[in-house]
Design a protein around this motif. Structure first.
Motif, PDB file in Angstrom:
ATOM      1  N   GLY A   1      -2.289   5.169   7.643  1.00 52.41           N
ATOM      2  CA  GLY A   1      -2.527   5.287   6.198  1.00 52.41           C
ATOM      3  C   GLY A   1      -1.758   6.461   5.596  1.00 52.41           C
ATOM      4  O   GLY A   1      -1.595   7.516   6.232  1.00 52.41           O
ATOM      5  N   MET A   2      -1.311   6.285   4.364  1.00 53.52           N
ATOM      6  CA  MET A   2      -0.513   7.320   3.693  1.00 53.52           C
ATOM      7  C   MET A   2      -1.309   8.606   3.486  1.00 53.52           C
ATOM      8  O   MET A   2      -0.766   9.701   3.528  1.00 53.52           O
ATOM      9  CB  MET A   2       0.008   6.816   2.335  1.00 53.52           C
ATOM     10  CG  MET A   2       1.195   5.886   2.392  1.00 53.52           C
ATOM     11  SD  MET A   2       2.597   6.535   3.317  1.00 53.52           S
ATOM     12  CE  MET A   2       3.156   7.871   2.274  1.00 53.52           C
ATOM     13  N   GLU A   3      -2.617   8.454   3.268  1.00 53.80           N
ATOM     14  CA  GLU A   3      -3.412   9.655   2.953  1.00 53.80           C
ATOM     15  C   GLU A   3      -3.372  10.663   4.106  1.00 53.80           C
ATOM     16  O   GLU A   3      -3.117  11.853   3.903  1.00 53.80           O
ATOM     17  CB  GLU A   3      -4.850   9.230   2.672  1.00 53.80           C
ATOM     18  CG  GLU A   3      -5.572  10.200   1.799  1.00 53.80           C
ATOM     19  CD  GLU A   3      -6.985   9.694   1.512  1.00 53.80           C
ATOM     20  OE1 GLU A   3      -7.898  10.518   1.616  1.00 53.80           O
ATOM     21  OE2 GLU A   3      -7.155   8.492   1.221  1.00 53.80           O
ATOM     22  N   ALA A   4      -3.571  10.150   5.330  1.00 53.22           N
ATOM     23  CA  ALA A   4      -3.569  11.035   6.503  1.00 53.22           C
ATOM     24  C   ALA A   4      -2.169  11.609   6.719  1.00 53.22           C
ATOM     25  O   ALA A   4      -2.009  12.795   7.069  1.00 53.22           O
ATOM     26  CB  ALA A   4      -4.024  10.265   7.730  1.00 53.22           C
TER      27      ALA A   4
ATOM     28  N   ASP B   1       1.698  18.005   4.272  1.00 57.65           N
ATOM     29  CA  ASP B   1       1.583  19.232   3.481  1.00 57.65           C
ATOM     30  C   ASP B   1       1.395  20.455   4.377  1.00 57.65           C
ATOM     31  O   ASP B   1       1.951  21.516   4.119  1.00 57.65           O
ATOM     32  CB  ASP B   1       0.434  19.112   2.480  1.00 57.65           C
ATOM     33  CG  ASP B   1       0.822  18.200   1.325  1.00 57.65           C
ATOM     34  OD1 ASP B   1       2.034  17.938   1.164  1.00 57.65           O
ATOM     35  OD2 ASP B   1      -0.078  17.739   0.599  1.00 57.65           O
TER      36      ASP B   1
ATOM     37  N   ILE C   1       0.077  12.214   4.478  1.00 59.10           N
ATOM     38  CA  ILE C   1       0.383  13.209   3.448  1.00 59.10           C
ATOM     39  C   ILE C   1      -0.395  14.502   3.687  1.00 59.10           C
ATOM     40  O   ILE C   1       0.124  15.599   3.485  1.00 59.10           O
ATOM     41  CB  ILE C   1       0.176  12.594   2.053  1.00 59.10           C
ATOM     42  CG1 ILE C   1       1.396  11.696   1.771  1.00 59.10           C
ATOM     43  CG2 ILE C   1       0.017  13.641   0.959  1.00 59.10           C
ATOM     44  CD1 ILE C   1       1.321  10.799   0.613  1.00 59.10           C
ATOM     45  N   GLN C   2      -1.616  14.351   4.187  1.00 58.38           N
ATOM     46  CA  GLN C   2      -2.391  15.563   4.526  1.00 58.38           C
ATOM     47  C   GLN C   2      -1.654  16.398   5.563  1.00 58.38           C
ATOM     48  O   GLN C   2      -1.474  17.598   5.410  1.00 58.38           O
ATOM     49  CB  GLN C   2      -3.736  15.157   5.108  1.00 58.38           C
ATOM     50  CG  GLN C   2      -4.873  15.313   4.126  1.00 58.38           C
ATOM     51  CD  GLN C   2      -6.149  14.717   4.689  1.00 58.38           C
ATOM     52  OE1 GLN C   2      -6.351  14.702   5.906  1.00 58.38           O
ATOM     53  NE2 GLN C   2      -6.992  14.223   3.809  1.00 58.38           N
TER      54      GLN C   2
ATOM     55  N   LYS D   1       0.848  -1.215   0.000  1.00 55.70           N
ATOM     56  CA  LYS D   1       0.000   0.000   0.000  1.00 55.70           C
ATOM     57  C   LYS D   1       0.877   1.256   0.000  1.00 55.70           C
ATOM     58  O   LYS D   1       0.568   2.229  -0.675  1.00 55.70           O
ATOM     59  CB  LYS D   1      -0.884   0.018   1.250  1.00 55.70           C
ATOM     60  CG  LYS D   1      -2.052  -0.933   1.166  1.00 55.70           C
ATOM     61  CD  LYS D   1      -2.965  -0.722   2.351  1.00 55.70           C
ATOM     62  CE  LYS D   1      -3.694  -2.015   2.651  1.00 55.70           C
ATOM     63  NZ  LYS D   1      -4.250  -2.055   4.003  1.00 55.70           N
TER      64      LYS D   1
ATOM     65  N   ASN E   1       2.539   5.247  -6.888  1.00 56.37           N
ATOM     66  CA  ASN E   1       1.628   4.315  -7.562  1.00 56.37           C
ATOM     67  C   ASN E   1       2.433   3.497  -8.561  1.00 56.37           C
ATOM     68  O   ASN E   1       2.223   3.569  -9.763  1.00 56.37           O
ATOM     69  CB  ASN E   1       0.533   5.086  -8.308  1.00 56.37           C
ATOM     70  CG  ASN E   1      -0.534   5.561  -7.354  1.00 56.37           C
ATOM     71  OD1 ASN E   1      -1.059   4.769  -6.570  1.00 56.37           O
ATOM     72  ND2 ASN E   1      -0.816   6.849  -7.380  1.00 56.37           N
TER      73      ASN E   1
ATOM     74  N   VAL F   1       3.227  10.159  -2.326  1.00 54.17           N
ATOM     75  CA  VAL F   1       2.315   9.205  -2.975  1.00 54.17           C
ATOM     76  C   VAL F   1       3.093   8.442  -4.036  1.00 54.17           C
ATOM     77  O   VAL F   1       3.767   9.037  -4.880  1.00 54.17           O
ATOM     78  CB  VAL F   1       1.145   9.957  -3.663  1.00 54.17           C
ATOM     79  CG1 VAL F   1       0.283   8.976  -4.456  1.00 54.17           C
ATOM     80  CG2 VAL F   1       0.310  10.683  -2.634  1.00 54.17           C
TER      81      VAL F   1
ATOM     82  N   GLY G   1       2.230   1.584  -3.545  1.00 53.54           N
ATOM     83  CA  GLY G   1       1.281   1.478  -4.655  1.00 53.54           C
ATOM     84  C   GLY G   1       1.615   0.338  -5.595  1.00 53.54           C
ATOM     85  O   GLY G   1       1.566   0.480  -6.820  1.00 53.54           O
TER      86      GLY G   1
END
Ligand SMILES: Cc1ncc(COP(=O)(O)O)c(C=O)c1O
Ligand SMILES: Nc1c(O)cccc1C(=O)C[C@H](N)C(=O)O
Length: 425
Positions: A322-325, A331, A327-328, A90, A229, A227, A93
């Motif tokens: 998780g990567m999304e949190a 930034d 990365i948020q 994950k 992929n 991120v 990616g």
């Protein structure tokens, strides 16, 4: 976003930070008995507090079970590495079968080059970025020499535009197109270790493959930071270390990605060892190499389980967050650090500049004008852990897992005092 250079503002951001509680999940080094402001997660990530238990469990199984631990430990050792794969896939990616864990980064890049750098008389050149991380330069040049080629002729190092501190994507694409059918391999750091720039890996991969080259990425500064992929970008192969943003421990294992179209292809050569054979038949000890149909086919030896234990512990945190949190938060905290630096520069002008472009992860590289080294020493003594890269850059990487907004504010105060003391203005 609106920012303020004040303690209350920074503390408010921390209070709203969904990842704030993870700061407590890591051990911070201390200077003069005080917790440091840690900016070097891009070199060695902090120790997650859960990792000791994972290491202790292996020691205990070894003590109590000895060789039987391979199969009968609570987490058996013979396929221990497989426990890391779902979370790791994950992070980068990739599909789980495209990802494996083994060796260390430079070793794996060499191993992957054995498979994916197959020079011919016509197509033999390698393209990388100028001033790649030294280990990558040594690796690429030594591979060329192994094939009897002259690095001065066969290695294309893409330069930054005159007077610029970063590349444009077109610098790579133009160089790739110019090399054309002489180009065998593109192998670049996806996030540059020096200036923190994130390259457009998708477009560069497409450009390399369009001229018929293989494209691989060194993701040392990318894994766990940006991120990725890799499967969708059609990357041929990649490797990364886990001890930076992934917090696995010093010198710990590297990961590899091999695109699924290269799996199970008998015409792709490889250095092989028994851990690359199918696990169902491995212990038949047969003379033929019967490769697993996954990236594990590139594994050589039985993995160092004691080293994988803290890596697995660290990946559990990635799985949870998780990567999304990440990365948020990355930034926002990086933008806040940039704001603080800009404020301090306005108050004590002309002593430094940020050389990291807007395409970035969490690292900001700061070029110190004049004599920067005394300022670096001042920061370190004051408990701000940064690193120095010759000739005059300090790198600041506020890893979102454990750095706080208050750290950024406090850093600004220390930086200003340090500038006044060492530059005198
Ligand atoms: C971009 C890059 N490549 C290669 C390396 C070398 O890694 P290792 O010592 O794990 O082989 C590092 C870090 O040390 C790095 O940042
Ligand atoms: N792995 C390191 C070490 O054992 C000692 C000092 C530095 C390192 C690093 O990882 C450096 C890092 N790759 C860099 O970007 O500079």
């Amino acid at each position: 976003m609106h920012f303020e250079n004040s303690l209350t503002f920074a503390q408010n951001l921390d209070a709203q930070d969904a990842l704030g509680k993870y700061r407590e999940a890591f051990h911070f080094p201390k200077v003069n008995g005080k917790q440091t402001i840690y900016f070097t997660g891009n070199s060695l990530g902090l120790q997650p507090k859960n990792s000791q238990g994972f290491v202790d469990a292996i020691m205990e199984d070894w003590r109590n079970l000895a060789v039987e631990g391979h199969f009968y430990a609570e987490k058996p050792w013979w396929d221990y590495h497989e426990r890391l794969i779902p979370s790791l896939a994950k992070v980068v990616g990739g599909k789980p079968e495209e990802v494996s864990v083994m060796n260390t980064l430079t070793v794996n890049l060499h191993m992957l080059m054995v498979s994916f750098y197959r020079p011919t008389k016509q197509r033999y050149k390698i393209l990388c970025e100028e001033k790649a991380f030294p280990s990558d330069q040594y690796m690429l040049k030594s591979q060329l020499k192994v094939h009897g080629l002259d690095p001065d002729e066969a290695l294309i190092e893409v330069k930054k535009p005159e007077g610029k501190h970063h590349w444009e994507t077109s610098d790579f694409i133009n160089a790739i197109e110019q090399a054309g059918d002489e180009l065998a391999l593109v192998l670049i750091g996806g996030v540059n270790y020096y200036n923190g720039q994130v390259l457009d890996m998708q477009r560069i991969t497409e450009a390399g493959q369009r001229v018929g080259a293989k494209v691989g990425w060194d993701l040392a500064h990318a894994a766990g930071n940006v991120v990725l992929n890799l499967h969708d970008w059609n990357v041929d192969f990649a490797a990364w270390c886990s001890y930076k943003y992934m917090n696995s421990g010093p010198g710990n294992a590297s990961g590899i990605f091999v695109h699924e179209r290269h799996l199970n292809q008998p015409d792709i050569p490889r250095f092989e060892g028994w851990w690359g054979t199918k696990k169902e038949t491995r212990f038949l000890m047969a003379p033929e190499f019967d490769p697993t149909p996954t990236a594990d086919a590139w594994q050589l030896s039985n993995p160092p389980v004691l080293a994988l234990a803290p890596y697995l512990a660290a990946l559990e945190l990635f799985e949870e967050v998780g990567m999304e949190a990440l990365i948020q938060k990355r930034d926002v905290i990086t933008a806040y650090l940039e704001f603080i630096l800009t404020e301090i520069d306005a108050q004590t002008p002309g002593n430094f500049e940020i050389i990291t472009p807007k395409d970035r992860g969490c690292q900001l590289s700061v070029l110190l004008h004049g004599q920067g080294r005394p300022l670096f020493d001042y920061l370190m003594k004051a408990g701000v852990i940064v690193d120095w890269r010759e000739p005059n850059v300090i790198r600041l990487a506020p890893a979102p897992f454990y750095c706080s907004y208050e750290d950024m504010f406090r850093f600004g105060q220390i930086l200003k005092a340090g500038i006044l003391e060492t530059y005198g203005k």
